[in-house]
Design an enzyme around this catalytic site. Structure first.
Site, short mmCIF file in Angstrom:
data_model
loop_
_atom_site.label_atom_id
_atom_site.label_comp_id
_atom_site.label_asym_id
_atom_site.label_seq_id
_atom_site.Cartn_x
_atom_site.Cartn_y
_atom_site.Cartn_z
N GLU A 140 0.82 -1.21 0.00
CA GLU A 140 0.00 0.00 0.00
C GLU A 140 0.86 1.27 0.00
OE1 GLU A 140 -3.68 0.21 1.99
OE2 GLU A 140 -3.60 -1.85 2.68
N ASP A 141 0.32 2.29 -0.66
CA ASP A 141 0.80 3.67 -0.50
C ASP A 141 2.30 3.81 -0.75
OD1 ASP A 141 -1.76 3.58 0.50
OD2 ASP A 141 -1.33 4.63 2.36
N CYS A 184 -6.83 4.68 -1.90
CA CYS A 184 -7.02 3.24 -2.02
C CYS A 184 -8.36 2.80 -2.62
CB CYS A 184 -6.81 2.57 -0.68
SG CYS A 184 -7.85 3.18 0.65
N ASP A 231 -0.76 0.08 -4.60
CA ASP A 231 -2.10 0.50 -5.04
C ASP A 231 -2.16 1.94 -5.51
OD1 ASP A 231 -1.76 1.52 -2.47
OD2 ASP A 231 -3.75 0.95 -1.76
#
Length: 635
Positions: free
Chosen positions: A32-33, A72, A250
Site C-alpha cells: 500500500e501507498d 485506495c 495500489d
C-alpha cells in the site's frame, strides 16, 4: 516399506499439483501507498528492499505503471472491475454508490474457468452492496484466505495485500505506535536510520522531519520482509514454478503531497511481473531483469488476467490485454484521475505519456495540502504547518499550502520530485497544447461522470447508476457541462464575466460549474458581481446555493450567507453537509461557525466524512475533542 509409500504419495501429490496442471497460477502481491522512488530496484540506493529487488532482477520491471486513482478505494474499484472510476462514479474515496449488476469483480470470471480465487484480505471496492459483490467474486475473502484452501491440482488466483507500508504506518498513527508495530518488527541491523537517506526537496531537511520521514523507509522495509515470507511459503509448497507473480502498489506514497494528489507522486506505482520458466514465453518484453517503459494503468489488469486464463472479456472492460497472443497494442497516453479523498474534495484530471505529466486542477483554490483529517493528524503534517507559521519554508515547500495553478506540466523523467511547473515555459508549448487537447477529448469521449457534483451521484444511485446515467446525453450533456467546467481555475476578468453569465443557464450542472469556478477568482474580480452572487444563494439546486453562500460569506461577510451555511452544515444530506463544512476550512474567519460544527459533530446519523471534516475544523479552532471518534447512527 512405509517410507517408500509416503515418498510415492508425496510424489503423486506433486505431480497433481504442479506437473499435471495446465493453467498457470496467478499471485497478486500488493503493497500500500508506495511510490517507486523509495524502492531499491527503481534506483534508490538508500532503500532496503531485497525481496522486491530480486523479483525485478528475475522478472519485468515497469517504469510507467500508474494507478487510475490516488487513494485506495477508488484505485481498488478499478482493479476489481477493470472500469475507470470516472465512468462508474467511484472516484470519491469510501463512497457507497451503485454500479450496474452486470459489472462484476473479475475473479468471478476466473471461477467460471475452474480457478480457486482468494483474497487476503482487503476489499475496499468503493461500491454499494459490497458484501454481495465480494461474495460473488471470491471463493474466499478473509485474513486466512490463500491458495492452500483450494482442491488438489486446482489452479489459483490469490491476492495478498500488505498494509505495513500504509499511510497509517508512515505518518498517521502516533510515533509510539510506529515504534512498536513497525520499527521493532525489523531486525536492528536492517533498520534505516534517520540520517541514511535523501530528503525530497519539497520537505524541509531538519532532524525532526527526518525522524518522521524515516518511517517511510522502515515501513517499506517491513513490507519487503513480509512479502519474502509469503514467497517462501509459495516455494515450500512447490508452486512457484507454476505461478506468475504480479507485484505492485495500489498508488503513490502515503505522505503529504503524495497520496491523494493528482500528480506523478500520487499516481505512479512500482510494478513487476515475474514469470516462471515454463511461462516466460508469455512475456512480450523478455524476462530476467527486463525494464520496460510501456504505459500501463490499473484498468489493464482485469482484462489481462482474463485473457491469460482464456476467459471471455466483458465489453465494459476497455483496458489493454498486456500478455498473450491477443495482446493489445501499446498506447501513447493514459488518462488518470483524482477526486475526493476522505473528507477532502478535489477534481484533477491528468494525461501522461511517461515523460510528461499534465494535470488539470478544476478546484485549484484547494491547496495540495488540503485539510484531510487522516493527513492532519500526522506528526509530519503538524511539523510542516508549524514551519509555515514560522516562515521557515522555501518557495517550493511553501507552495504545498497555497492555492494551486489551474494546470501543472512536469517533466517526470528529469524532475522526479515535480519541482518545476513548465506551464509557462515556451520551450514546452507544443507538449502542453497537445496534452490539453488530448485531455479535453478524453473527458468528452469517456463522458466523465465526476463532472457532476457528488451530491448528484448520490441521488442517481438511489434508483440507478452513474455509469448508465452518463450515457444519456439529454440528462448529462457532457459537452455543454464541460464548456463551463473547463473555465474553472482560469483566473481573469474575461473568464469571471463568462462564469457570471453562466449562473443564469437553464442547466443546473452548468450553473454548478459556474459558481465553483468563481470560487477560484480573486476578490477584486468577484467584487463587481456581488448582487449576482447573492442572488445565486437562492438557486434551487443545492450545490449552487452552497457554493454561492460560501463565496458571499468569504468575500462580503454577508449575514444571510452565514446563516445559510450553518443550515447546510446541518443538512441531512451528507454530500451537502460535507460541501458546506469543507468551505469553512478555507475561511479566515471561522469563529461564527464554532457552535454549529460542535453540534454537527455530535449529531446522530453523520457519516464518517462529515464527522472527519468537523474534526478538522475543531482542531483548527482548538475546540471540542482532540481525538476523533466515529459515532455511528443510532437509527
Amino acid at each position: 516399506m512405509i517410507i517408500k509409500k509416503l515418498l510415492f504419495v508425496s510424489w503423486m501429490l506433486y505431480m497433481v499439483n504442479v506437473i499435471g496442471q495446465q493453467k498457470p497460477n496467478i499471485l497478486w502481491v500488493t503493497m500500500e501507498d508506495t511510490s517507486p522512488q523509495f524502492i531499491g530496484c527503481y534506483g534508490n540506493k538508500d532503500a532496503r528492499t531485497p525481496v522486491i529487488d530480486k523479483l525485478a532482477e528475475e522478472g519485468v520491471m515497469f517504469t510507467n505503471a500508474f494507478s487510475t486513482g490516488t487513494v485506495c478505494s477508488p484505485s481498488r474499484s478499478t482493479l476489481i472491475t477493470g472500469v475507470h472510476t470516472f465512468k462508474m462514479g467511484t472516484g470519491h474515496h469510501r463512497s457507497n454508490y451503485a454500479i450496474p449488476k452486470y459489472i462484476k469483480g473479475f475473479p468471478y470470471y476466473l471461477r467460471q474457468q475452474g480457478y480457486y480465487v482468494s483474497n487476503n484480505v482487503k476489499t475496499d471496492y468503493n461500491i454499494a452492496n459490497m458484501r454481495e459483490f465480494t461474495k460473488e467474486a471470491w471463493n474466499e475473502s478473509s485474513n486466512t484466505a490463500g491458495w492452500w484452501n483450494r482442491k488438489p491440482g486446482q489452479p489459483f488466483f490469490s491476492v495478498f495485500n500488505f498494509t505495513e507500508s500504509h499511510q497509517s504506518r508512515t505518518m498517521s498513527q502516533p510515533y509510539k505506535w510506529y515504534l512498536e508495530n513497525v520499527l521493532e518488527q525489523i531486525p536492528e541491523k536492517e533498520r534505516i536510520a534517520e540520517d541514511a537517506f535523501e530528503m525530497p526537496p519539497f520537505y524541509k531537511d531538519t532532524p525532526e522531519m527526518r525522524k518522521h520521514f524515516a518511517r517511510v523507509y522502515n515501513s517499506i522495509k517491513l513490507t519487503d520482509i513480509r512479502i519474502g515470507e509469503l514467497l517462501d511459503r509459495l516455494e515450500k509448497d512447490n508452486l512457484k514454478e507454476n505461478t506468475i507473480i504480479f507485484f505492485y502498489a495500489d498508488h503513490g506514497e502515503g505522505i503529504p503531497r503524495g497520496k491523494t494528489n493528482g500528480i506523478n507522486l500520487g499516481y505512479r506505482a512500482p510494478f513487476v511481473i515475474w514469470f516462471p520458466e515454463k511461462y516466460k514465453h508469455l512475456s512480450p518484453w523478455g524476462t530476467s531483469g527486463t525494464v520496460t517503459s510501456e504505459l500501463i494503468d490499473f484498468k489493464d489488469l482485469a482484462p489481462t488476467i482474463l485473457e491469460l486464463v482464456g476467459a471471455k472479456i466483458p465489453e465494459y472492460m476497455v483496458g489493454r490485454k498486456l500478455l498473450g497472443k491477443n495482446r493489445s497494442k501499446p498506447v501513447d497516453y493514459i488518462e488518470l484521475s483524482a477526486d475526493r479523498a476522505d473528507n477532502g474534495p478535489d477534481l484533477v484530471r491528468s494525461i501522461t505519456d511517461g515523460r510528461f505529466m499534465y494535470s488539470r486542477n478544476f478546484m485549484p483554490y484547494i491547496p495540495q495540502m488540503r485539510s484531510i483529517r487522516y493527513v492532519e493528524i500526522g506528526d509530519i503534517t503538524k511539523e510542516m504547518r508549524s514551519d509555515v507559521k514560522k516562515g521557515t519554508l522555501n518557495k517550493l515547500q511553501k507552495s504545498l499550502f497555497e492555492e494551486r495553478p489551474a494546470e501543472y506540466l512536469y517533466d517526470i523523467k528529469n524532475d522526479i520530485w515535480e519541482t518545476k511547473n513548465l506551464i509557462s515555459n515556451p520551450l514546452y508549448k507544443n507538449v502542453l497544447n497537445k496534452m490539453r487537447k488530448r485531455l479535453d477529448k478524453q473527458i468528452i469521449e469517456t463522458r466523465d461522470v465526476h463532472f457532476l457534483p457528488e451530491y448528484e451521484i448520490g441521488l442517481i444511485s438511489q434508483t440507478g447508476t452513474a455509469y448508465e446515467f452518463r450515457l444519456d446525453n439529454n440528462r448529462f450533456p457532457i459537452k455543454q457541462i464541460y464548456r463551463a467546467a473547463s473555465l474553472s481555475g482560469k483566473r481573469s476578468k474575461k473568464v469571471t464575466k463568462k462564469q457570471i453569465c453562466l449562473l443564469e443557464d437553464s442547466n443546473k450542472f452548468v450553473r454548478y460549474w459556474a459558481i465553483l469556478g468563481l470560487r477560484s477568482q480573486s476578490s477584486e474580480l468577484i467584487e463587481p458581481y456581488k448582487k449576482d452572487i447573492i442572488l445565486a444563494m437562492k438557486d434551487t439546486y443545492l450545490p449552487v446555493a452552497v457554493m454561492a453562500s460560501a463565496i458571499a460569506y468569504r468575500e462580503f461577510g454577508d449575514y444571510e450567507a452565514l446563516e445559510k451555511l450553518k443550515a447546510f452544515c446541518s443538512s441531512k444530506n451528507m454530500e451537502i453537509a460535507l460541501m458546506a463544512i469543507n468551505q469553512l476550512l478555507y475561511f479566515k474567519n471561522k469563529q461564527p461557525f464554532n457552535d454549529t460544527i460542535l453540534g454537527v459533530y455530535d449529531m446522530d446519523g453523520r457519516d464518517y466524512k462529515v464527522r472527519a471534516a468537523c474534526h478538522v475544523f475543531m482542531r483548527m479552532q482548538k475546540i471540542g475533542a482532540e481525538n476523533f471518534t466515529y459515532k455511528r447512527s443510532s437509527d
